[in-house]
Write a protein that holds these residues in place. Structure first.
Motif, mmCIF file in Angstrom:
data_model
loop_
_atom_site.group_PDB
_atom_site.id
_atom_site.type_symbol
_atom_site.label_atom_id
_atom_site.label_comp_id
_atom_site.label_asym_id
_atom_site.label_seq_id
_atom_site.Cartn_x
_atom_site.Cartn_y
_atom_site.Cartn_z
ATOM 1 N N ILE A 154 -12.079 19.921 -119.506
ATOM 2 C CA ILE A 154 -12.980 20.846 -120.207
ATOM 3 C C ILE A 154 -12.425 20.945 -121.628
ATOM 4 O O ILE A 154 -11.575 21.795 -121.919
ATOM 5 C CB ILE A 154 -13.067 22.247 -119.572
ATOM 6 N N TYR A 155 -12.866 20.052 -122.489
ATOM 7 C CA TYR A 155 -12.370 19.990 -123.861
ATOM 8 C C TYR A 155 -13.378 20.612 -124.820
ATOM 9 O O TYR A 155 -14.574 20.389 -124.696
ATOM 10 C CB TYR A 155 -12.151 18.531 -124.288
ATOM 11 N N GLY A 156 -12.847 21.355 -125.781
ATOM 12 C CA GLY A 156 -13.693 21.960 -126.797
ATOM 13 C C GLY A 156 -13.550 21.268 -128.133
ATOM 14 O O GLY A 156 -14.207 20.260 -128.405
ATOM 15 N N ARG A 157 -12.618 21.798 -128.962
ATOM 16 C CA ARG A 157 -12.475 21.272 -130.325
ATOM 17 C C ARG A 157 -12.207 19.769 -130.356
ATOM 18 O O ARG A 157 -12.627 19.082 -131.293
ATOM 19 C CB ARG A 157 -11.330 22.021 -131.038
ATOM 20 N N ASN A 158 -11.510 19.260 -129.354
ATOM 21 C CA ASN A 158 -11.233 17.818 -129.335
ATOM 22 C C ASN A 158 -12.499 16.986 -129.199
ATOM 23 O O ASN A 158 -12.479 15.781 -129.459
ATOM 24 C CB ASN A 158 -10.243 17.474 -128.225
ATOM 25 N N VAL A 159 -13.592 17.635 -128.812
ATOM 26 C CA VAL A 159 -14.872 16.929 -128.759
ATOM 27 C C VAL A 159 -15.708 17.241 -130.006
ATOM 28 O O VAL A 159 -16.176 16.340 -130.691
ATOM 29 C CB VAL A 159 -15.650 17.305 -127.471
ATOM 30 N N TRP A 160 -15.923 18.551 -130.281
ATOM 31 C CA TRP A 160 -16.925 18.879 -131.310
ATOM 32 C C TRP A 160 -16.353 19.183 -132.699
ATOM 33 O O TRP A 160 -17.097 19.148 -133.674
ATOM 34 C CB TRP A 160 -17.836 20.029 -130.846
ATOM 35 N N GLN A 161 -15.037 19.436 -132.787
ATOM 36 C CA GLN A 161 -14.499 19.790 -134.112
ATOM 37 C C GLN A 161 -13.821 18.576 -134.752
ATOM 38 O O GLN A 161 -12.630 18.546 -134.978
ATOM 39 C CB GLN A 161 -13.526 20.961 -134.011
ATOM 40 N N ARG A 162 -14.622 17.536 -134.983
ATOM 41 C CA ARG A 162 -14.091 16.324 -135.605
ATOM 42 C C ARG A 162 -15.260 15.503 -136.142
ATOM 43 O O ARG A 162 -16.388 15.602 -135.658
ATOM 44 C CB ARG A 162 -13.262 15.528 -134.602
ATOM 45 N N THR A 163 -14.952 14.662 -137.110
ATOM 46 C CA THR A 163 -16.014 13.854 -137.725
ATOM 47 C C THR A 163 -16.477 12.749 -136.778
ATOM 48 O O THR A 163 -17.647 12.371 -136.798
ATOM 49 C CB THR A 163 -15.521 13.202 -139.038
ATOM 50 N N ASP A 164 -15.565 12.234 -135.945
ATOM 51 C CA ASP A 164 -15.901 11.130 -135.055
ATOM 52 C C ASP A 164 -16.240 11.620 -133.637
ATOM 53 O O ASP A 164 -15.904 10.983 -132.646
ATOM 54 C CB ASP A 164 -14.745 10.120 -135.006
ATOM 55 N N SER A 165 -16.947 12.737 -133.583
ATOM 56 C CA SER A 165 -17.214 13.397 -132.308
ATOM 57 C C SER A 165 -17.945 12.503 -131.295
ATOM 58 O O SER A 165 -17.539 12.426 -130.124
ATOM 59 C CB SER A 165 -18.046 14.656 -132.576
ATOM 60 N N ALA A 166 -18.985 11.802 -131.735
ATOM 61 C CA ALA A 166 -19.775 10.994 -130.791
ATOM 62 C C ALA A 166 -18.923 9.867 -130.203
ATOM 63 O O ALA A 166 -18.950 9.606 -128.993
ATOM 64 C CB ALA A 166 -21.008 10.439 -131.489
ATOM 65 N N LEU A 167 -18.144 9.258 -131.078
ATOM 66 C CA LEU A 167 -17.290 8.143 -130.646
ATOM 67 C C LEU A 167 -16.218 8.620 -129.645
ATOM 68 O O LEU A 167 -15.990 8.009 -128.597
ATOM 69 C CB LEU A 167 -16.626 7.537 -131.881
ATOM 70 N N VAL A 168 -15.563 9.717 -129.992
ATOM 71 C CA VAL A 168 -14.500 10.254 -129.130
ATOM 72 C C VAL A 168 -15.082 10.719 -127.790
ATOM 73 O O VAL A 168 -14.497 10.476 -126.729
ATOM 74 C CB VAL A 168 -13.744 11.395 -129.851
ATOM 75 N N SER A 169 -16.258 11.329 -127.844
ATOM 76 C CA SER A 169 -16.909 11.754 -126.592
ATOM 77 C C SER A 169 -17.145 10.560 -125.690
ATOM 78 O O SER A 169 -16.907 10.629 -124.475
ATOM 79 C CB SER A 169 -18.268 12.412 -126.876
ATOM 80 N N ALA A 170 -17.631 9.472 -126.269
ATOM 81 C CA ALA A 170 -17.923 8.276 -125.466
ATOM 82 C C ALA A 170 -16.648 7.740 -124.828
ATOM 83 O O ALA A 170 -16.639 7.347 -123.653
ATOM 84 C CB ALA A 170 -18.580 7.221 -126.342
ATOM 85 N N ARG A 171 -15.554 7.750 -125.584
ATOM 86 C CA ARG A 171 -14.287 7.245 -125.024
ATOM 87 C C ARG A 171 -13.773 8.151 -123.917
ATOM 88 O O ARG A 171 -13.320 7.692 -122.863
ATOM 89 C CB ARG A 171 -13.226 7.119 -126.127
ATOM 90 N N LEU A 172 -13.853 9.443 -124.159
ATOM 91 C CA LEU A 172 -13.376 10.385 -123.134
ATOM 92 C C LEU A 172 -14.219 10.289 -121.871
ATOM 93 O O LEU A 172 -13.709 10.257 -120.758
ATOM 94 C CB LEU A 172 -13.412 11.819 -123.682
#
Ligand SMILES: O=C[C@H](O)COP(=O)(O)O
Length: 264
Positions: free
Chosen positions: A235-253
């Motif tokens: 259950i991640y918050g800022r590590n998903v939405w508080q970053r410029t590369d949010s879509a990319l990081v979400s896909a990897r996670l």
């Protein structure tokens, strides 16, 4: 099978039996933060990123729940307590107030509830209040048939290290014994210690995120370790939405959580 167990299963992928949940409840106590000023836009982006569930405050469920109400959309998880941390924005603490009852959260459309159990209180009185609040919410959640996820963390002023494996293991065990259907807690830093945390907890363990980790490789790496240790998701918050590369990081996670992708 009880309503709570049935609804709990809906938070997990049918194949991997894991969950990629995104927490967007920080602004409840922290106000509009970078990347979260437009709450509707953030909720829409989290849904588009393929989250299995999204954690929201009661007010944001009321305002934006319709953005999630489509077949295949993320389950809705409601935070039912307000952390009186000398700023959610400024650090960790041990005060909280229950802000929504199980019945109210379900009436808003919630599929699950989240509330804190904080280990390491300075005073027995506030620790007792926290324990009682979790137990009462667990009882109400059972009655209503909605699962309760307890965020069990040694974040109190008397806890020397919020990632201490023994304290984390104790916190999640207490949460489960008070009636939690799942727990959200710290990754304790190494696979062997995390295995012990999971082994001692009779309900699914989900790992929390905390402040944004700039090194995406490190983030994906400790996520993979937590899963290898037996965690059932994140259950991640800022590590998903508080970053410029949010879509990319979400896909990897998402790929790591549901398998088929390694940490590289
Ligand atoms: O419990 C904290 C909130 O769910 C915020 O999540 P975060 O610390 O991953 O940003």
């Amino acid at each position: 099978m009880s309503g709570s167990s049935l609804r709990l299963r809906r938070l997990f992928d049918a194949t991997s039996h894991r969950s990629f949940m995104v927490a967007f409840d920080r602004t409840l106590a922290g106000g509009p933060e970078p990347y979260a000023v437009d709450s509707a836009a953030t909720v829409t982006a989290i849904a588009a990123a393929g989250a299995d569930a999204i954690l929201l405050s009661p007010g944001l469920i009321k305002q934006h729940g319709h953005l999630l109400a489509y077949r295949g959309g993320p389950a809705i998880v409601c935070r039912v307590d307000f952390p009186f941390i000398a700023g959610f924005a400024r650090g960790r603490g041990e005060e909280f107030r229950v802000i929504a009852r199980a019945e109210e959260a379900v009436a808003l459309g919630a599929d699950a509830l989240v509330m804190f159990l904080i280990l390491g209180h300075e005073e027995q009185r506030t620790w007792g209040t926290n324990v009682e609040a979790v137990a009462r919410t667990a009882e109400a959640a059972r009655r209503v048939g909605v699962p309760l996820i307890v965020e069990a963390v040694p974040w109190g002023s008397q806890a020397p290290d919020p990632r201490d494996p023994q304290l984390v293991a104790t916190a999640v065990r207490i949460a489960a014994e008070l009636g939690a259907d799942a727990v959200k807690t710290e990754y304790v830093g190494d696979l062997a210690s995390m295995r012990d945390v999971v082994a001692g907890c009779p309900v699914p363990v989900l790992v929390l995120g905390g402040p944004t980790v700039d090194d995406v490789g490190a983030l994906v790496g400790f996520t993979a370790d937590a899963l290898a240790a037996g965690a059932r998701g994140v259950i991640y918050g800022r590590n998903v939405w508080q970053r410029t590369d949010s879509a990319l990081v979400s896909a990897r996670l998402r790929a790591v959580v549901h398998g088929g992708a390694d940490a590289t």
